[in-house]
Design an enzyme around this catalytic site. Sequence first.
Site, PDB file in Angstrom:
ATOM      1  CB  CYS A 169      41.058  20.272  25.771  1.00 15.34           C
ATOM      2  SG  CYS A 169      41.833  19.489  26.927  1.00 15.34           S
ATOM      3  CG  HIS A 214      13.919  42.347  12.755  1.00 17.26           C
ATOM      4  ND1 HIS A 214      13.371  41.103  11.687  1.00 17.26           N
ATOM      5  CD2 HIS A 214      14.772  41.900  13.554  1.00 17.26           C
ATOM      6  CE1 HIS A 214      13.738  39.871  13.180  1.00 17.26           C
ATOM      7  NE2 HIS A 214      14.239  40.121  13.453  1.00 17.26           N
ATOM      8  NE  ARG A 216      18.769  44.877  15.087  1.00 22.22           N
ATOM      9  CZ  ARG A 216      18.294  43.312  14.454  1.00 22.22           C
ATOM     10  NH1 ARG A 216      19.022  42.795  15.354  1.00 22.22           N
ATOM     11  NH2 ARG A 216      17.834  42.860  13.614  1.00 22.22           N
ATOM     12  CE1 TYR A 236      46.101  21.144  29.706  1.00 28.80           C
ATOM     13  CE2 TYR A 236      44.201  21.746  27.831  1.00 28.80           C
ATOM     14  CZ  TYR A 236      45.520  21.921  28.037  1.00 28.80           C
ATOM     15  OH  TYR A 236      46.365  22.225  26.959  1.00 28.80           O
ATOM     16  CG  ASP A 287      42.602  21.533  19.529  1.00 33.47           C
ATOM     17  OD1 ASP A 287      42.684  22.444  18.963  1.00 33.47           O
ATOM     18  OD2 ASP A 287      44.142  21.819  19.880  1.00 33.47           O
ATOM     19  CE  LYS A 325      20.421  36.646  11.277  1.00 30.78           C
ATOM     20  NZ  LYS A 325      19.004  38.035  11.385  1.00 30.78           N
ATOM     21  NE  ARG A 370      13.474  40.749   7.106  1.00 31.35           N
ATOM     22  CZ  ARG A 370      12.643  41.754   7.780  1.00 31.35           C
ATOM     23  NH1 ARG A 370      12.024  42.316   6.847  1.00 31.35           N
ATOM     24  NH2 ARG A 370      12.428  41.253   9.209  1.00 31.35           N
TER      25      ARG A 370
HETATM   26  C1  LIG Z   1      18.429  37.529  10.712  1.00 36.58           C
HETATM   27  C2  LIG Z   1      17.170  38.579  10.555  1.00 36.58           C
HETATM   28  C3  LIG Z   1      16.070  37.459   9.880  1.00 36.58           C
HETATM   29  C4  LIG Z   1      15.726  36.164  10.351  1.00 36.58           C
HETATM   30  O1  LIG Z   1      15.123  35.641  11.580  1.00 36.58           O
HETATM   31  P1  LIG Z   1      15.101  34.205  11.639  1.00 36.58           P
HETATM   32  O2  LIG Z   1      14.926  34.112  12.788  1.00 36.58           O
HETATM   33  O3  LIG Z   1      16.733  33.330  12.119  1.00 36.58           O
HETATM   34  O4  LIG Z   1      13.956  33.555  10.335  1.00 36.58           O
HETATM   35  C5  LIG Z   1      15.196  38.478   9.626  1.00 36.58           C
HETATM   36  N1  LIG Z   1      15.001  39.834   9.455  1.00 36.58           N
HETATM   37  C6  LIG Z   1      15.994  40.644   9.576  1.00 36.58           C
HETATM   38  C7  LIG Z   1      15.703  41.761   9.490  1.00 36.58           C
HETATM   39  C8  LIG Z   1      17.072  39.983  10.740  1.00 36.58           C
HETATM   40  O5  LIG Z   1      18.327  39.933  10.902  1.00 36.58           O
END
Ligand SMILES: *Cc1c(COP(=O)(O)O)cnc(C)c1O
Length: 371
Positions: free
Chosen positions: A310, A164, A135, A265, A312, A37, A220
């Site tokens: 700045c 998660h 969540r 600046y 850039d 992502k 994951r």
């Molecule tokens: C982003 C995400 C992950 C990966 O998390 P890391 O800490 O980068 O390994 C796994 N599962 C879900 C649902 C996420 O949103």
Amino acid sequence: MENQNCTNWLEIDLGVIRANIKNLMEITQRPIMPVVKANAYGLGALEVAKAAGQAGASWFGVARLEEALKLRQGGINHPILVLGYTPPVCIPEAVRNDIRVTVYNLDTASAYHAIAKKTGTKLKIHVKVDSGMGRLGIFPEDGVEFLQDLLTLDGIFVEGMFTHFARADDPQLPTTDWQIDRFGALVAELQAARLKPPLIHAANSAGSIHFARSYFDLVRAGAAIVGINPNPPDSMLPAGFKPAFSWKTRLISVKMMPSGSGIGYGHRYITSKTERIGVIATGYGDGYQRIPGNTVIVHGKMVPVVGGVCMDQCMVQLDGVPEAQIGDEVLLLGTQGMCSITAEDLATLWKTINYDVITSLAERITRIYLD
Ligand SMILES: *Cc1c(COP(=O)(O)O)cnc(C)c1O
């Protein structure tokens, strides 16, 4: 693209991505779903996914359907799961591209079912369980009934179920074991009721480092693959994992500024003697934060950024590097000789986390891939 053309670029080492994937497979002995992502945490979703696929990754996870479609259009044929919300109107597109979507609400599931029926192909879904993240997800105690209800919707196929972790990156806390217990209890109940989906997953990077009980059928991971520590110093990647990126820019001006010169600046810096002041092609428009105290590496030496950042450009004090001249490489993030600046270092200075530092790297920064 060659870096000679660039004044601001990321070097992404795909060999390191592949090595990080292999390390994670070795540790967990599970199939890996790299989570790519947010453009693979800034490094480039398609390139990172291709390298990860070569190293043996079996799935890909993304937050949104748009991200999944980009991977498909780029030739990624692996199963892809959208971890966030997918609007029902997008379901035909998900089905056409064989993208799995996440479900945690029965009305949404019914809408998906009705639309998928019209396409004539079942939609594959993964059920999200809120075992303590607070969540997305159904509560574990509602899981059996939810899965029973989903069974009545023949436009969808429940391929997986996942949860998660909220605090796996603080492994001293009891929260993750508690989450695993709650999620695991639901998995057992579903198994007994012959309702268990084929693929169960829970671990993120921190889970895969600290909690072997969290592995289930699939892991994951995002941070471990790009090579940032989930939560230093409490959650560090084991030896063997490396950051897959460095961020570089160039000196685009070097001049002697008389004593008493205002720099940039607001004249936030004023030279106190004749000073050698350089300009580098990096600014907040690249994701380099407008916060005092930044340092960069020039010819293997740490050099302070002076004055405000700045959009850039920003200015650097080069009295310690008399050999520096226009066109020289400057390291913003990475290691050179004895000096190193990590995403964690920048995160500490910028009062954020390393994930935020790299996902904020602007699109205009050229990505250069080393194989
Ligand atoms: C982003 C995400 C992950 C990966 O998390 P890391 O800490 O980068 O390994 C796994 N599962 C879900 C649902 C996420 O949103």
